[in-house]
Motif scaffolding. Structure first.
Motif, PDB file in Angstrom:
ATOM      1  N   ILE A  19       0.842  -1.211   0.000  1.00 53.38           N
ATOM      2  CA  ILE A  19       0.000   0.000   0.000  1.00 53.38           C
ATOM      3  C   ILE A  19       0.875   1.258   0.000  1.00 53.38           C
ATOM      4  CG2 ILE A  19      -1.610   1.352   1.412  1.00 53.38           C
ATOM      5  CD1 ILE A  19      -2.837  -1.433   2.219  1.00 53.38           C
ATOM      6  N   VAL A  20       1.932   1.245   0.844  1.00 51.18           N
ATOM      7  CA  VAL A  20       2.824   2.410   0.911  1.00 51.18           C
ATOM      8  C   VAL A  20       3.500   2.628  -0.434  1.00 51.18           C
ATOM      9  CG1 VAL A  20       4.954   3.284   1.932  1.00 51.18           C
ATOM     10  CG2 VAL A  20       3.213   2.281   3.397  1.00 51.18           C
ATOM     11  N   MET A  23       1.017   3.974  -2.902  1.00 48.83           N
ATOM     12  CA  MET A  23       0.719   5.387  -2.606  1.00 48.83           C
ATOM     13  C   MET A  23       1.836   6.289  -3.102  1.00 48.83           C
ATOM     14  SD  MET A  23      -0.977   5.530   1.149  1.00 48.83           S
ATOM     15  CE  MET A  23      -1.062   7.305   1.157  1.00 48.83           C
ATOM     16  N   GLY A  26       1.835   6.461  -6.785  1.00 47.79           N
ATOM     17  CA  GLY A  26       0.757   7.344  -7.234  1.00 47.79           C
ATOM     18  C   GLY A  26       1.136   8.804  -7.097  1.00 47.79           C
ATOM     19  N   VAL A  27       1.726   9.123  -5.932  1.00 47.49           N
ATOM     20  CA  VAL A  27       2.130  10.513  -5.682  1.00 47.49           C
ATOM     21  C   VAL A  27       3.197  10.935  -6.679  1.00 47.49           C
ATOM     22  CG1 VAL A  27       3.347  12.010  -4.043  1.00 47.49           C
ATOM     23  CG2 VAL A  27       1.508  10.529  -3.238  1.00 47.49           C
TER      24      VAL A  27
ATOM     25  N   ILE B 105       3.085   8.352   6.676  1.00 46.14           N
ATOM     26  CA  ILE B 105       2.418   8.321   5.361  1.00 46.14           C
ATOM     27  C   ILE B 105       1.548   9.553   5.176  1.00 46.14           C
ATOM     28  CG2 ILE B 105       0.662   7.110   3.999  1.00 46.14           C
ATOM     29  CD1 ILE B 105       1.808   4.497   5.158  1.00 46.14           C
ATOM     30  N   ALA B 109       2.043  12.253   2.351  1.00 42.34           N
ATOM     31  CA  ALA B 109       0.957  12.516   1.395  1.00 42.34           C
ATOM     32  C   ALA B 109       0.577  13.995   1.416  1.00 42.34           C
ATOM     33  CB  ALA B 109      -0.253  11.651   1.725  1.00 42.34           C
TER      34      ALA B 109
END
Lengths: 164, 287
Positions: A19-20, A23, A26-27, B105, B109
């Protein structure tokens, strides 16, 4: 029993790592997409930006009325090309969409295959601003539509809202 | 050792931990053993430091003297945890780790979102700020040099052909622009400083036009009507004459050929200048 718990914990950690990573991917993908110059994406291609939009409801189009429950609209889109290559006519045409699948009919979109018709369509050279006119049918009662166009330098779709 | 039940002292080794008085089994306590044997000058197995196995002598004994003289063990301290306590502890530790990872995280983000929003805003501002471009006027017949190549535009004429007229859109005409290309290989190119030209286009009235492309003529099976080589926006031919086709408004009287240029080979961003050649369209010339 304890082995099963250990395995499930391990699986949980693996999922967390996945997941990390997703993410972060994606970023990073978003950042690169928004900023193609990071990857040298600015080196070539067109960079289109919509400067202005305008809409005008028409009673008919060259004497032809729109289908029942629809109106013709003349949509003017003004662009600026800050890239190093010209944007083609098809890039400038973009796509319209509404909330419903049948909100819009893009009746002015056609490809005849005639090379001279194609060459007569305008382009937008690098460093120039210009506008394109589109004639579309919009369902009665629709107050705003989305206009989507492609920017070759970022290979991303860009959307803007047009109020009717 | 002392019996836990009746407090009678007895020899653990001799009675295997079973009290000779009350027959209770006594498990040796490690802590007690250590303290007991430390006080007595013995190791945990009840051996004193100067203990020698029977019959040991000579080199064997010397080796024992050499290697058996280590420091006594440190005192061992014991702590007792139940399984439940351990699980709770581990559970809390894992939860803390997860919370820390989640916070990291979220911070990453948030930082990425701020960065993206900021860069998007900057990019949007840059993309919507219209910049002026220097225009360099060139005359008909004047050479324009880019790297190894020099080219010049000689004229524009209407092309008339009965077959092609069928394909011409209403209110449009086909204009042929002739140009000459010369390659100059003796010149030493310097790609970093030489002016570089991108794809050319025409400006006719308010419209920007691309030349008719070779592949679209081939797709329409019309290439046979033309005795020239390539209708390409890129000037990349060897020496000779090229002809470019443009579809203009029927009323157009002149056409501007525009060539964007950069001072660097990379050709990044908008052009630094545009070379413009104005050509009058000569009417009534058949192909």
């Amino acid at each position: 029993m304890s082995k099963g718990t250990g395995n499930s914990k391990k699986a949980g950690k693996v999922w967390l790592v996945i997941i990390v990573v997703l993410m972060l991917a994606g970023v990073i993908g978003n950042v690169l997409d928004e900023n193609p110059e990071f990857m040298g994406g600015n080196a070539s291609g067109s960079r289109l930006a919509v400067l202005n939009t305008d809409s005008e409801r028409l009673s008919d189009l060259d004497g032809i009325e729109a289908q029942e429950g629809y109106y013709y609209y003349k949509i003017t889109i003004e662009y600026y090309n800050s890239g190093s290559q010209a944007a083609s006519h098809y890039q400038l045409m973009g796509y319209f969409s509404g909330k419903g699948y049948d909100d819009i009919y893009e009746s002015d979109r056609y490809d005849s295959g005639n090379p001279f018709e194609e060459a007569a369509l305008g382009i937008l050279p690098a460093g120039k601003s210009g506008s394109i006119e589109r004639y579309i049918q919009v369902k009665d009662g629709v107050s705003s539509i989305k206009f989507e166009y492609f920017d070759s330098s970022s290979s991303g779709r860009k959307k803007t809202t047009i109020n009717l | 050792m002392q019996c836990k039940r009746c407090k009678t002292y007895f020899d653990y080794e001799k009675h295997y931990g079973i009290c000779p008085k009350c027959a209770a089994f006594n498990r040796p306590d490690g802590k007690d053993d250590m303290e007991y044997f430390a006080e007595e000058g013995k190791d945990r197995f009840g051996m004193s430091e100067d203990y020698r196995q029977p019959g040991m002598s000579g080199v064997h004994e010397q080796l024992h003297d050499k290697y058996d003289s280590g420091e006594p063990h440190k005192k061992v301290t014991y702590s007792y945890k139940t399984n439940t306590d351990e699980k709770r502890g581990k559970g809390r530790g894992a939860l803390k780790k997860k919370l820390v990872v989640a916070v990291i995280i979220i911070i990453l983000a948030a930082a990425a979102a701020v960065f993206i929003a900021d860069s998007a805003e900057k990019r949007n501002k840059e993309m919507t700020t219209v910049k002026d471009i220097t225009e360099v006027r060139k005359l008909r017949g004047e050479y324009i040099t880019s790297g190894y190549t020099s080219f010049r535009f000689d004229g524009a004429r209407v092309m008339e052909n009965e077959v092609l007229d069928e394909f011409m859109p209403e209110g449009k005409k086909l204009v042929v622009v002739t140009a000459s290309v010369q390659k100059n290989y003796r010149k030493s190119p310097d790609e970093d400083t030489e002016m570089q030209y991108g794809s050319l286009y025409a400006e006719c009235g308010t419209a920007y036009l691309n030349p008719v492309e070779q592949y679209s003529l081939e797709n329409a099976r019309l290439e046979g009507f033309f005795d020239f080589e390539a209708a390409s926006p890129y000037i990349s031919l060897e020496n000779g004459e090229i002809k470019l086709l443009f579809v203009t408004d029927d009323t157009a009287e002149d056409i501007d050929i525009c060539i964007p240029g950069w001072s660097s080979y990379e050709q990044e961003g908008i052009p630094e200048f545009i070379c413009r050649v104005n050509l009058q369209i000569e009417e009534g010339v058949a192909s």
